[in-house]
Design a protein around this motif. Sequence first.
Motif, PDB file in Angstrom:
ATOM      1  N   GLY A 142     -89.050 -55.838 -76.153  1.00  0.00           N
ATOM      2  CA  GLY A 142     -88.567 -56.997 -75.413  1.00  0.00           C
ATOM      3  C   GLY A 142     -87.283 -57.573 -75.960  1.00  0.00           C
ATOM      4  N   ASP A 143     -86.910 -57.206 -77.182  1.00  0.00           N
ATOM      5  CA  ASP A 143     -85.675 -57.720 -77.788  1.00  0.00           C
ATOM      6  C   ASP A 143     -84.496 -56.763 -77.636  1.00  0.00           C
ATOM      7  OD1 ASP A 143     -86.889 -60.073 -78.712  1.00  0.00           O
ATOM      8  OD2 ASP A 143     -87.658 -59.053 -80.494  1.00  0.00           O
ATOM      9  N   LEU A 144     -84.699 -55.643 -76.944  1.00  0.00           N
ATOM     10  CA  LEU A 144     -83.610 -54.676 -76.755  1.00  0.00           C
ATOM     11  C   LEU A 144     -82.630 -55.159 -75.690  1.00  0.00           C
ATOM     12  CD1 LEU A 144     -85.742 -51.408 -76.777  1.00  0.00           C
ATOM     13  CD2 LEU A 144     -84.229 -52.203 -78.605  1.00  0.00           C
ATOM     14  N   LEU A 145     -81.430 -54.588 -75.719  1.00  0.00           N
ATOM     15  CA  LEU A 145     -80.408 -54.918 -74.716  1.00  0.00           C
ATOM     16  C   LEU A 145     -80.740 -54.237 -73.393  1.00  0.00           C
ATOM     17  CD1 LEU A 145     -77.102 -54.514 -76.772  1.00  0.00           C
ATOM     18  CD2 LEU A 145     -78.319 -56.628 -76.244  1.00  0.00           C
ATOM     19  N   ARG A 146     -80.398 -54.917 -72.300  1.00  0.00           N
ATOM     20  CA  ARG A 146     -80.616 -54.338 -70.971  1.00  0.00           C
ATOM     21  C   ARG A 146     -79.527 -54.831 -70.021  1.00  0.00           C
ATOM     22  NH1 ARG A 146     -85.742 -54.634 -73.017  1.00  0.00           N
ATOM     23  NH2 ARG A 146     -87.102 -52.856 -72.595  1.00  0.00           N
ATOM     24  N   GLY A 147     -79.447 -54.184 -68.881  1.00  0.00           N
ATOM     25  CA  GLY A 147     -78.569 -54.646 -67.805  1.00  0.00           C
ATOM     26  C   GLY A 147     -77.114 -54.735 -68.200  1.00  0.00           C
ATOM     27  N   ASN A 148     -76.455 -55.818 -67.759  1.00  0.00           N
ATOM     28  CA  ASN A 148     -75.021 -55.976 -67.988  1.00  0.00           C
ATOM     29  C   ASN A 148     -74.671 -56.064 -69.470  1.00  0.00           C
ATOM     30  OD1 ASN A 148     -74.455 -55.944 -65.251  1.00  0.00           O
ATOM     31  ND2 ASN A 148     -74.595 -58.163 -65.029  1.00  0.00           N
ATOM     32  N   ARG A 149     -75.556 -56.702 -70.259  1.00  0.00           N
ATOM     33  CA  ARG A 149     -75.267 -56.814 -71.700  1.00  0.00           C
ATOM     34  C   ARG A 149     -75.193 -55.434 -72.333  1.00  0.00           C
ATOM     35  NH1 ARG A 149     -79.170 -60.312 -74.983  1.00  0.00           N
ATOM     36  NH2 ARG A 149     -77.568 -59.973 -76.573  1.00  0.00           N
ATOM     37  N   LEU A 150     -76.120 -54.565 -71.987  1.00  0.00           N
ATOM     38  CA  LEU A 150     -76.123 -53.205 -72.536  1.00  0.00           C
ATOM     39  C   LEU A 150     -74.898 -52.439 -72.067  1.00  0.00           C
ATOM     40  CD1 LEU A 150     -77.388 -50.866 -74.073  1.00  0.00           C
ATOM     41  CD2 LEU A 150     -78.808 -50.385 -72.074  1.00  0.00           C
ATOM     42  N   GLU A 151     -74.574 -52.532 -70.785  1.00  0.00           N
ATOM     43  CA  GLU A 151     -73.422 -51.798 -70.256  1.00  0.00           C
ATOM     44  C   GLU A 151     -72.126 -52.274 -70.906  1.00  0.00           C
ATOM     45  OE1 GLU A 151     -73.325 -51.917 -66.033  1.00  0.00           O
ATOM     46  OE2 GLU A 151     -75.243 -50.882 -65.783  1.00  0.00           O
ATOM     47  N   THR A 152     -72.002 -53.582 -71.147  1.00  0.00           N
ATOM     48  CA  THR A 152     -70.792 -54.114 -71.790  1.00  0.00           C
ATOM     49  C   THR A 152     -70.632 -53.554 -73.194  1.00  0.00           C
ATOM     50  OG1 THR A 152     -70.894 -56.181 -70.524  1.00  0.00           O
ATOM     51  CG2 THR A 152     -69.634 -56.224 -72.573  1.00  0.00           C
ATOM     52  N   VAL A 153     -71.721 -53.534 -73.958  1.00  0.00           N
ATOM     53  CA  VAL A 153     -71.658 -53.007 -75.331  1.00  0.00           C
ATOM     54  C   VAL A 153     -71.382 -51.507 -75.309  1.00  0.00           C
ATOM     55  CG1 VAL A 153     -72.946 -52.659 -77.468  1.00  0.00           C
ATOM     56  CG2 VAL A 153     -73.171 -54.812 -76.230  1.00  0.00           C
ATOM     57  N   GLN A 154     -72.032 -50.768 -74.408  1.00  0.00           N
ATOM     58  CA  GLN A 154     -71.805 -49.322 -74.318  1.00  0.00           C
ATOM     59  C   GLN A 154     -70.340 -49.024 -74.000  1.00  0.00           C
ATOM     60  OE1 GLN A 154     -74.737 -48.436 -71.313  1.00  0.00           O
ATOM     61  NE2 GLN A 154     -76.095 -47.443 -72.780  1.00  0.00           N
ATOM     62  N   ARG A 155     -69.785 -49.775 -73.064  1.00  0.00           N
ATOM     63  CA  ARG A 155     -68.390 -49.541 -72.669  1.00  0.00           C
ATOM     64  C   ARG A 155     -67.447 -49.820 -73.832  1.00  0.00           C
ATOM     65  NH1 ARG A 155     -68.476 -52.743 -68.807  1.00  0.00           N
ATOM     66  NH2 ARG A 155     -69.313 -51.237 -67.332  1.00  0.00           N
ATOM     67  N   TRP A 156     -67.705 -50.914 -74.559  1.00  0.00           N
ATOM     68  CA  TRP A 156     -66.824 -51.247 -75.687  1.00  0.00           C
ATOM     69  C   TRP A 156     -66.940 -50.220 -76.804  1.00  0.00           C
ATOM     70  CZ3 TRP A 156     -68.608 -53.118 -80.630  1.00  0.00           C
ATOM     71  CH2 TRP A 156     -67.556 -53.407 -81.514  1.00  0.00           C
ATOM     72  N   THR A 157     -68.151 -49.836 -77.161  1.00  0.00           N
ATOM     73  CA  THR A 157     -68.315 -48.891 -78.264  1.00  0.00           C
ATOM     74  C   THR A 157     -67.740 -47.523 -77.928  1.00  0.00           C
ATOM     75  OG1 THR A 157     -70.558 -48.403 -77.475  1.00  0.00           O
ATOM     76  CG2 THR A 157     -70.344 -50.015 -79.247  1.00  0.00           C
ATOM     77  N   ALA A 158     -67.773 -47.149 -76.647  1.00  0.00           N
ATOM     78  CA  ALA A 158     -67.283 -45.823 -76.260  1.00  0.00           C
ATOM     79  C   ALA A 158     -65.779 -45.780 -76.087  1.00  0.00           C
ATOM     80  CB  ALA A 158     -67.962 -45.383 -74.960  1.00  0.00           C
ATOM     81  N   THR A 159     -65.170 -46.876 -75.614  1.00  0.00           N
ATOM     82  CA  THR A 159     -63.749 -46.808 -75.250  1.00  0.00           C
ATOM     83  C   THR A 159     -62.898 -47.935 -75.796  1.00  0.00           C
ATOM     84  OG1 THR A 159     -64.080 -48.068 -73.187  1.00  0.00           O
ATOM     85  CG2 THR A 159     -64.381 -45.674 -73.077  1.00  0.00           C
ATOM     86  N   GLY A 160     -63.508 -49.028 -76.276  1.00  0.00           N
ATOM     87  CA  GLY A 160     -62.705 -50.201 -76.620  1.00  0.00           C
ATOM     88  C   GLY A 160     -62.508 -50.462 -78.094  1.00  0.00           C
TER      89      GLY A 160
END
Length: 336
Positions: free
Chosen positions: A120-138
């Motif tokens: 229940g404390d894991l990232l989901r939805g927009n928060r997860l996508e934002t972090v994934q995008r930053w870690t991969a490309t930003g």
Amino acid sequence: MLAEQAYKALSSAERELVPDVFLRLVVIGEDNVEAARPASTADLLEERPEPERAAVQRILETFSYLISTREEEISLLRPAVLRAWPRLRRWVDADRDGLAILDGLTTAARHWEEHERKDGDLLRGNRLETVQRWTATGRRQLTLTRLERTFLETSTRAVTRGVRQRRLAVISLVILLIGALAGAGAAGNAANNADVQRSIAEGERTKAEKQAKATLSRQLALQSAEIRTADPKIAQLLAVTSRHFAPTPEAHHIMLDILADPAREELVGHTNSVNAVAFSPDGTVLATAGDDGTVRLWDVATPADPFSSLCAIAGRSLTSEEWAQYLPEVLYEKVC
């Protein structure tokens, strides 16, 4: 300025690590103003090879008048340096958006760790996508800690599992509905309704599969970005595999980043030293002249099809053993 003098006194290898050290001690507030924040010694030293650990220790010693290292916690003694040192200001400005994302990731990862790693404390939805995008490309100067990487990877896997479970739930519901309609004796209506429900189920299944593949694509792009320096070949293979599963922006960006890396490919052709180089006005052709008496032209334009170009450079797909390491829950496929 003393900070600039201290920076220049370090070796080139040590200077490369200075941004990572200082940016770990900075947070961007809601008013978009930078401020100091503490970090643990483990955040800076864990999982680093011994030469890097020694370099970080040397950095902390060199900047001891600016950085406090007490009780396993590191912090800025003089937060004013954030505005007084031009080089540090440039690092902060370059990673300003990422610092806010990193602070949220670090806080969430520590909460998850301190509360027995509950789903229940894991990232989901927009928060997860934002972090994934930053870690991969930003990301530019920042390195994720082991806890942050584990938390992000676990969040990604949880989303993939959730999509599969929802897909199975929809299919089970449709089967039960068809059985109920058949049991009611309305054969004609049941057949029509079954067709409708099968169509709905198929649509839901297709949507769920696309979401799962997109999530997997982003995860692979993130892993590719993480190991680009340590293992360029596997990074190439993970990048094309990411694009194979879904044409996500993250997959496209990591392939272009790898293709744009000047170290990715050696231009072979001259038999002696190269003494002159020049680019065409549009930057798509490189001309080289060598002591072997030849002039050669090289196509250096951004490929129209990065996937095929990167497959050709990689020369192979992931092996089944490599696939099992990075995609343990996915059936092996030959990508290139």
